[in-house]
Design a protein around this motif. Structure first.
Motif, PDB file in Angstrom:
ATOM      1  N   UNK A   1      61.016   3.986  47.358  1.00 38.88           N
ATOM      2  CA  UNK A   1      60.381   4.648  46.223  1.00 38.88           C
ATOM      3  C   UNK A   1      59.273   5.597  46.688  1.00 38.88           C
ATOM      4  N   UNK A   2      59.103   6.712  45.964  1.00 40.08           N
ATOM      5  CA  UNK A   2      58.014   7.642  46.239  1.00 40.08           C
ATOM      6  C   UNK A   2      57.641   8.339  44.935  1.00 40.08           C
ATOM      7  N   UNK A   3      56.383   8.720  44.813  1.00 39.56           N
ATOM      8  CA  UNK A   3      55.883   9.373  43.593  1.00 39.56           C
ATOM      9  C   UNK A   3      55.751  10.873  43.822  1.00 39.56           C
TER      10      UNK A   3
ATOM     11  N   UNK B   1      45.938  -2.739  42.235  1.00 39.31           N
ATOM     12  CA  UNK B   1      47.250  -2.375  42.766  1.00 39.31           C
ATOM     13  C   UNK B   1      47.290  -2.359  44.291  1.00 39.31           C
ATOM     14  N   UNK B   2      46.165  -2.664  44.943  1.00 35.33           N
ATOM     15  CA  UNK B   2      46.119  -2.517  46.393  1.00 35.33           C
ATOM     16  C   UNK B   2      45.661  -3.743  47.134  1.00 35.33           C
ATOM     17  N   UNK B   3      45.808  -4.926  46.543  1.00 36.34           N
ATOM     18  CA  UNK B   3      45.409  -6.133  47.267  1.00 36.34           C
ATOM     19  C   UNK B   3      46.184  -6.226  48.578  1.00 36.34           C
ATOM     20  N   UNK B   4      45.489  -6.680  49.611  1.00 35.44           N
ATOM     21  CA  UNK B   4      46.089  -6.680  50.946  1.00 35.44           C
ATOM     22  C   UNK B   4      47.279  -7.632  50.992  1.00 35.44           C
ATOM     23  N   UNK B   5      48.337  -7.272  51.737  1.00 39.67           N
ATOM     24  CA  UNK B   5      49.538  -8.117  51.788  1.00 39.67           C
ATOM     25  C   UNK B   5      49.232  -9.534  52.255  1.00 39.67           C
ATOM     26  N   UNK B   6      49.885 -10.493  51.648  1.00 36.26           N
ATOM     27  CA  UNK B   6      49.737 -11.892  52.049  1.00 36.26           C
ATOM     28  C   UNK B   6      50.960 -12.659  51.559  1.00 36.26           C
ATOM     29  N   UNK B   7      51.476 -13.523  52.395  1.00 36.63           N
ATOM     30  CA  UNK B   7      52.631 -14.334  52.012  1.00 36.63           C
ATOM     31  C   UNK B   7      52.133 -15.579  51.282  1.00 36.63           C
ATOM     32  N   UNK B   8      51.631 -15.344  50.085  1.00 33.26           N
ATOM     33  CA  UNK B   8      51.066 -16.393  49.252  1.00 33.26           C
ATOM     34  C   UNK B   8      51.633 -16.269  47.844  1.00 33.26           C
TER      35      UNK B   8
ATOM     36  N   UNK C   1      52.682  -0.982  47.569  1.00 32.39           N
ATOM     37  CA  UNK C   1      52.952   0.414  47.936  1.00 32.39           C
ATOM     38  C   UNK C   1      52.369   1.409  46.933  1.00 32.39           C
ATOM     39  N   UNK C   2      52.090   0.981  45.694  1.00 38.65           N
ATOM     40  CA  UNK C   2      51.544   1.918  44.708  1.00 38.65           C
ATOM     41  C   UNK C   2      50.175   2.413  45.162  1.00 38.65           C
TER      42      UNK C   2
END
Length: 648
Positions: A388-390, A613-620, A632-633
């Protein structure tokens, strides 16, 4: 004559009032107490939800160095699949494909409250029925009418010499402008008296001209198609004033956009549909009534929310052999003058076997997977969006590390806004600049960051949180500027021998909670604009150039947060009011419409926790109960910011 389901045996007028007067008083008193208890309960849960989101854990996972094998699933060679429903999308083949990480359309209609598009209500009251077919011909997008969401026009876009409607070179794109006298017009409509039954009645349904017949409509791509609908009350009669807040969404397998909505002020609404020929296929047009008659602007709007899906209409867009549409040009400095955007998200690749990695990231495409011209330039894989891209009225460059450092080298970026700024700065530093150890990125910080690969390159970021003058506080927004010490702190960065190169300004979500009504916010916006005009004047008094001032609109809150004090209805209005006041002071150089950018992903919480919309990635476990989340937004916002900063 058929009746609406709501008007059934439960209608209060069907039964006489029995019993002595004292009993009536006792019953009425009990009902009032119960209603008050419900309101108190709603507000308490709302506040608890707000506190929960702003106290979201601030300790993020320490960013890890990217290893080569982390792209194991992304290095497969995409192959183009010929499929009418998913045109021009590169799929990554997999021995055992699974569902896409990002479902094209996960929302399901609420069967208990929604009317399917085939079930069209027939009603009487011809004295209040408008001729929608005639209205569709007469509603002009440039006319001076009530328009809560903005004025719509056609945007001329260079078409690289391709023909369109018999012409050569120029193509009409749907475009939106901020309504003139936005604040005063909004206040006038908000304060306008009712009186007529058709004005006092509440909207319960709509009638969509030409789309409520139960037939699959086949639209031509490239062309602009106007859709008109009429608001109806609970008896099926037309309403005759506006102010309802509808969420409109046009989604296909490879396309997501918000058709610009026009409130005609008389109970009718219209919007325009347009799909590029590259994305012919099947679509869903969804219309949700979120709030009725400006009720989203109330201080405590939760008890007024409707959030009712009125229509989900299947559409088809087919490419016409005689119709061609040109591409988008790369964004230039003049493109960021536009106040309101009408963009779209398009998908150009998809890896159905992509899964979340141990650090919470979705590396679905190899990092150097190329963009598709003209929708972006650079490497699409860097966005970690699974294709996806805007793009808006122009397209954007996606920055590699070297390009990002070249853009930001020796610049000073000053940010003032809510905590979404914190996420964006952290994501730019980590994803774009390769800077580790980001614990310093907090609500208030001022620091130089050096390129780990080239110590001669550095960038200075200064962030001042505006939710409260006390960095531990919340829910003041623009009113934080009433604190003199806080104002002096901001001014100190613009009174010295060197000043920031760029100011990224955002009002923020805290305004949605603090201000009791739209009239009070207009006053607060005027005072804030006057203060920031003084700030921008300070460098000139010292013989320095004023910073480049970028207005970044507030996000569209997502999922459950759509019904809270900072709902999209209120924040869109606040965005328009504040931008107008800043424009009146002559200090806005550029605009980035993050409200439009986040709209396509605000219906649920896959890409947001409601407010970020930008919380850091986490496998939670995420807000929606799933493991991990999409980020990605906000990465796209970071790329758009760098496009603006480097624009010529």
């Amino acid at each position: 004559m058929s009746k609406m389901p709501e008007k059934s045996a439960g209608t209060s007028t069907q039964f006489p009032i029995l019993g002595p007067v004292p009993r009536m008083i006792w019953v009425a008193g009990g009902m009032i107490f119960a209603a008050m208890f419900m309101v108190w309960s709603i507000d308490q849960s709302t506040i608890a939800s707000l506190v929960d989101n702003w106290s979201y854990p601030r300790q993020y996972q320490t960013p890890q160095k990217l290893e080569e094998n982390q792209y194991e699933n992304a290095n497969q060679t995409p192959s183009l699949i010929s499929d009418a429903s998913t045109p021009n999308v590169a799929h990554v083949e997999s021995p055992s494909p699974v569902d896409s990480v990002i479902a094209p359309d996960e929302r399901k209609p609420d069967e208990s409250s929604s009317k399917t598009w085939q079930n069209v209500n027939e009603h009487s009251g011809q004295d209040r029925v408008l001729d929608l077919a005639m209205l569709a011909q007469n509603v002009g997008w440039g006319h001076d009418v009530d328009n809560f969401h903005g004025e719509t026009e056609r945007e001329k876009v260079k078409g690289a010499g391709e023909e369109h409607d018999g012409g050569k070179g120029d193509v009409d794109w749907v475009s939106v402008d901020l309504e003139k006298n936005f604040s005063s017009n909004l206040l006038a409509r908000w304060l306008a008296p009712g009186g007529e039954p058709c004005m006092e009645a509440k909207t319960a349904d709509i009638r969509v001209e030409g789309l409520d017949d139960g037939y699959l409509i086949d639209f031509s791509t490239g062309d602009v198609h106007q859709v008109v609908f009429q608001a109806l009350d609970e008896t099926g009669l037309p309403r005759c004033n506006g102010g309802d807040y509808f969420e409109i969404d046009l989604s296909g397998e490879s396309w997501k956009s918000r058709p610009p909505l026009k409130d005609c002020g008389n109970g009718t609404y219209s919007f325009e549909l347009q799909v590029h020929p590259d994305f012919a296929g099947s679509y869903n047009l969804t219309i949700i009534l979120l709030f009725r008659h400006f009720e989203g602007l109330k201080y405590s709007p939760t008890r007024f929310v409707l959030d009712k899906e009125l229509r989900r209409i299947p559409l088809k867009f087919s490419q016409q052999a005689s119709k061609n549409m040109g591409g988008l040009h790369h964004c230039e400095k003049s493109d960021f003058i536009k106040d309101v955007w009408a963009g779209r998200w398009t998908r150009h690749a998809r890896n159905d076997s992509c899964d979340i990695s141990g650090d919470g990231r979705y590396r679905c495409l190899r990092p150097n997977y190329p963009c598709s011209t003209p929708w972006c330039s650079g490497h699409l894989g860097l966005l970690e969006s699974n294709g996806w891209v805007y793009s808006a009225h122009c397209s954007f460059k996606l920055f590699m590390v070297e390009d990002a450092w070249s853009c930001l080298d020796k610049r000073w970026i000053f940010l003032w806004g809510d905590s979404n700024h914190v996420d964006t700065v952290r994501n730019i530093l980590f994803f774009f600049l390769g800077v580790p150890h980001l614990e310093v990125v907090t609500r208030r910080f001022d620091k130089n960051f050096t390129n780990p690969r080239d110590e001669s390159q550095y960038v200075r970021f200064t962030n001042i949180f505006n939710g409260h003058w006390d960095m531990k506080g919340n829910y003041l927004g623009l009113d934080s500027l009433t604190n003199q010490e806080y104002r002096d702190t901001i001014m100190s960065y613009f009174n010295g021998s060197t000043v920031p190169d760029t100011v990224i300004f955002n009002s923020g979500l805290h305004d949605g909670i603090y201000w009791p009504n739209i009239r009070r916010f207009v006053g607060g916006a005027e005072r804030a604009a006057s203060y920031w005009a003084e700030v921008m004047e300070a460098p000139k008094r010292n013989g320095l150039k004023a910073p480049n001032f970028i207005f970044r609109s507030t996000v569209a809150t997502g999922g459950y947060a759509r019904t809270l004090a900072f709902n999209p209805c209120k924040m869109e209005a606040f965005n328009g009011v504040l931008l107008e006041k800043l424009r009146s002071k002559g200090i806005v150089d550029m605009v980035i419409d993050d409200f439009d950018m986040t709209w396509a992903w605000h219906f649920d919480n896959r890409c947001n926790d409601g407010v970020h919309y930008g919380r850091f990635p986490a496998k939670l476990v995420w807000k929606d109960g799933k493991i991990g989340h999409q980020y990605f937004v906000d990465l796209m916002l970071g790329h758009v910011l760098l496009n603006a900063i480097s624009a010529k």
